[in-house]
Design an enzyme around this catalytic site. Structure first.
Site, PDB file in Angstrom:
ATOM      1  N   VAL A 184       0.830  -1.209   0.000  1.00 57.44           N
ATOM      2  CA  VAL A 184       0.000   0.000   0.000  1.00 57.44           C
ATOM      3  C   VAL A 184       0.859   1.252   0.000  1.00 57.44           C
ATOM      4  O   VAL A 184       0.632   2.188  -0.781  1.00 57.44           O
ATOM      5  CB  VAL A 184      -0.948  -0.007   1.211  1.00 57.44           C
ATOM      6  N   ASP A 215      10.962   3.366   6.019  1.00 56.97           N
ATOM      7  CA  ASP A 215      10.701   1.975   6.369  1.00 56.97           C
ATOM      8  C   ASP A 215      11.890   1.455   7.171  1.00 56.97           C
ATOM      9  O   ASP A 215      13.043   1.804   6.867  1.00 56.97           O
ATOM     10  CB  ASP A 215      10.493   1.128   5.111  1.00 56.97           C
ATOM     11  N   GLU A 248      -7.327   2.452   2.069  1.00 53.08           N
ATOM     12  CA  GLU A 248      -7.015   2.175   0.661  1.00 53.08           C
ATOM     13  C   GLU A 248      -7.989   1.129   0.116  1.00 53.08           C
ATOM     14  O   GLU A 248      -8.527   0.316   0.861  1.00 53.08           O
ATOM     15  CB  GLU A 248      -5.569   1.699   0.513  1.00 53.08           C
ATOM     16  N   LEU A 299      -7.099  -0.699  -2.976  1.00 58.69           N
ATOM     17  CA  LEU A 299      -6.308  -1.213  -4.096  1.00 58.69           C
ATOM     18  C   LEU A 299      -6.500  -2.712  -4.249  1.00 58.69           C
ATOM     19  O   LEU A 299      -6.633  -3.431  -3.268  1.00 58.69           O
ATOM     20  CB  LEU A 299      -4.821  -0.924  -3.871  1.00 58.69           C
ATOM     21  N   ARG A 300      -6.466  -3.178  -5.485  1.00 59.24           N
ATOM     22  CA  ARG A 300      -6.499  -4.608  -5.770  1.00 59.24           C
ATOM     23  C   ARG A 300      -5.117  -5.033  -6.245  1.00 59.24           C
ATOM     24  O   ARG A 300      -4.567  -4.429  -7.176  1.00 59.24           O
ATOM     25  CB  ARG A 300      -7.531  -4.926  -6.855  1.00 59.24           C
ATOM     26  N   LEU A 358     -17.721 -12.550  -8.862  1.00 55.22           N
ATOM     27  CA  LEU A 358     -18.633 -13.669  -9.060  1.00 55.22           C
ATOM     28  C   LEU A 358     -17.974 -14.761  -9.896  1.00 55.22           C
ATOM     29  O   LEU A 358     -18.626 -15.424 -10.693  1.00 55.22           O
ATOM     30  CB  LEU A 358     -19.932 -13.197  -9.733  1.00 55.22           C
ATOM     31  N   CYS A 380      -5.838  -9.260   2.364  1.00 52.71           N
ATOM     32  CA  CYS A 380      -6.924  -8.414   2.869  1.00 52.71           C
ATOM     33  C   CYS A 380      -8.150  -9.195   3.337  1.00 52.71           C
ATOM     34  O   CYS A 380      -8.532  -9.115   4.506  1.00 52.71           O
ATOM     35  CB  CYS A 380      -7.335  -7.404   1.803  1.00 52.71           C
ATOM     36  N   LYS A 419      -7.873 -11.553   6.505  1.00 49.89           N
ATOM     37  CA  LYS A 419      -7.549 -10.766   7.686  1.00 49.89           C
ATOM     38  C   LYS A 419      -8.714  -9.865   8.101  1.00 49.89           C
ATOM     39  O   LYS A 419      -9.071  -9.788   9.287  1.00 49.89           O
ATOM     40  CB  LYS A 419      -6.298  -9.927   7.402  1.00 49.89           C
ATOM     41  N   ARG A 447       0.320 -14.828   0.331  1.00 47.64           N
ATOM     42  CA  ARG A 447      -0.313 -14.794   1.650  1.00 47.64           C
ATOM     43  C   ARG A 447      -1.740 -15.323   1.582  1.00 47.64           C
ATOM     44  O   ARG A 447      -2.544 -14.871   0.787  1.00 47.64           O
ATOM     45  CB  ARG A 447      -0.306 -13.365   2.208  1.00 47.64           C
TER      46      ARG A 447
END
Length: 443
Positions: free
Chosen positions: A14, A33, A153, A155-156, A255, A265, A268, A333
């Site tokens: 992200v 970071d 966010e 985002l895909r 679908l 995402c 979680k 993940r």
């Protein structure tokens, strides 16, 4: 007027997209970071994640001097807007989102931030987190008048860069108009294009993120249950999905029948939302059911594979094509493919995998990741298509017929071209369809 100096704390998926996107608009962005290896890669223009178009965009903003990378938060002391995009993983023991990374990041920012700075939380956090953080800032850094804003966010993975530049909406939650406006200014380019801006309090903003992901996870789970029905009673699950997706009240996205949702995402966030509901005495029964069904999906697939192979996997070699939880990303993940790999190994099977991008480290003598589809298929009694990569759609399985032990494909993603000439020579099983037995004939 746009904020001149912006800091992004946490340059994972992200944060890096956020930083590159804002820098592309001409804003000056400092990225912080704690992972020195990641920062060293980024300084060379090498993203630590795979995302289409990201490396080119990263190198461009570096060349223009719009983005810098550091491990020291003190380097962002002249920034007046901080976007926090650190991880909030779910505790396996409690189901709660872990907020220690977020708390540490906010404390670090507050210590060096100038007065009136705004801290925008992009991490997905439990409802009430921003209010808690604001109370802590008001207590411990009262003289600085720092403000917390929720800016989730949407985002895909696989299309994240495109999603950043073409958002369907931007959500900004804050309890101060001045703070909300500072975040809003950084998205001025979107507002000029008419992108909807949802401005709310922090709790509403936090709830929007969880509710959106839980609803999409529910759509995935719903079509998978219908797929199971179609396997039994007959029909075409793709046509069923199209038929209901054309209803504007439902829509076609999410679908696609498959092995269940995965990634960083949905698993979680659905678990966190269910936990939040129980903690407040408002059980989220639909979400909890979705979680249970999705978790059982892998077991259902394994049983189908076992049945097709005579209820015996021990000693059999299985080729698993695809490891990422979806195509166009290297993210493994909570990937259904990875769960299937581990389940096969536990059943005594030998697994050879191939993915064009994703890597999986498994310390098991019966597992090997291969460099090609053909190498993975060599000696296989079953071929599993586990990720919807384009090259699996177009692959000519006739080319591996001399290599496999048995011509059997389990298509977990419904991507195999069942009109191809080689199909009648194979046993093919697909999510949402009964087993297609080989006829031995070429069509």
């Amino acid at each position: 007027m746009q904020s001149a100096n912006i800091c992004v704390v946490g340059v994972g998926y992200v944060g890096l997209i956020q930083a590159v996107g804002l820098a592309s608009f001409g804003l000056k962005v400092t990225c912080v970071d704690l992972d020195a290896r990641k920062i060293a890669m980024l300084e060379k223009g090498i993203p630590p994640i795979f995302e289409e178009g990201l490396e080119e965009a990263l190198r461009e903003v570096i060349a223009r001097g719009r983005v810098t990378f550091t491990t020291e938060i003190a380097a962002a002391g002249d920034c007046d807007l901080f976007f926090v995009a650190v991880g909030t993983p779910t505790s396996e023991r409690t189901g709660n989102a872990r907020l220690d990374y977020l708390d540490a990041a906010v404390s670090g920012i507050a210590a060096i931030a100038r007065p009136e700075a705004v801290i925008a939380v992009k991490s997905t956090v439990p409802i009430g987190t921003c209010a808690r953080l604001q109370a802590r800032l008001d207590r411990d850094f009262a003289g600085k008048h720092l403000e917390i804003v929720s800016n989730p966010e949407f985002l895909r993975e696989g299309t994240a860069l495109n999603d950043f530049f073409n958002p369907e909406r931007i959500v900004i939650g804050g309890n101060s108009e001045a703070a909300r406006d500072k975040v809003r200014q950084s998205y001025a380019a979107f507002e000029d294009r008419g992108v909807p801006m949802i401005v709310s309090d922090t709790s509403t903003s936090e709830t929007i993120k969880y509710a959106a992901n839980a609803f999409l996870a529910t759509k995935v789970t719903f079509i998978n249950e219908i797929s199971d029905l179609v396997e039994t009673v007959g029909g075409d699950i793709d046509q069923v999905a199209r038929g209901i997706g054309l209803d504007s009240r439902i829509g076609p996205q999410f679908l696609k029948a498959g092995p269940g949702y995965g990634g960083s995402c949905f698993p979680k966030d659905t678990l966190a939302l269910a936990t939040i509901g129980r903690r407040h005495g408002v059980q989220q029964q639909i979400v909890e059911t979705v979680i249970r069904i999705n978790d059982s999906r892998r077991f259902h697939i394994l049983k189908r594979i076992e049945s097709a192979m005579g209820d015996k996997l021990a000693g059999k070699r299985v080729a698993v094509l695809g490891l990422a939880f979806k195509a166009n990303t290297d993210d493994v993940r909570d990937s259904p493919a990875v769960d299937i790999v581990h389940a096969l190994l536990e059943e005594g099977a030998e697994v050879r995998s191939f993915d064009p991008v994703a890597k999986l480290s498994v310390d098991h003598r019966c597992y090997r990741q291969c460099e090609s589809i053909a190498a993975a298929c060599e000696g296989a009694s079953a071929v599993l298509v586990a990720t919807e990569w384009g090259e699996f759609r177009s692959f000519d399985f006739a080319s591996v017929e001399p290599l496999v032990e048995r011509r059997y494909i389990f298509d977990m993603r419904r991507v195999v071209d069942i009109t191809a000439a080689w199909v009648p020579r194979w046993d093919i099983e697909r999510i949402g369809s009964p087993l297609m037995r080989a006829t031995g004939e070429a069509s």
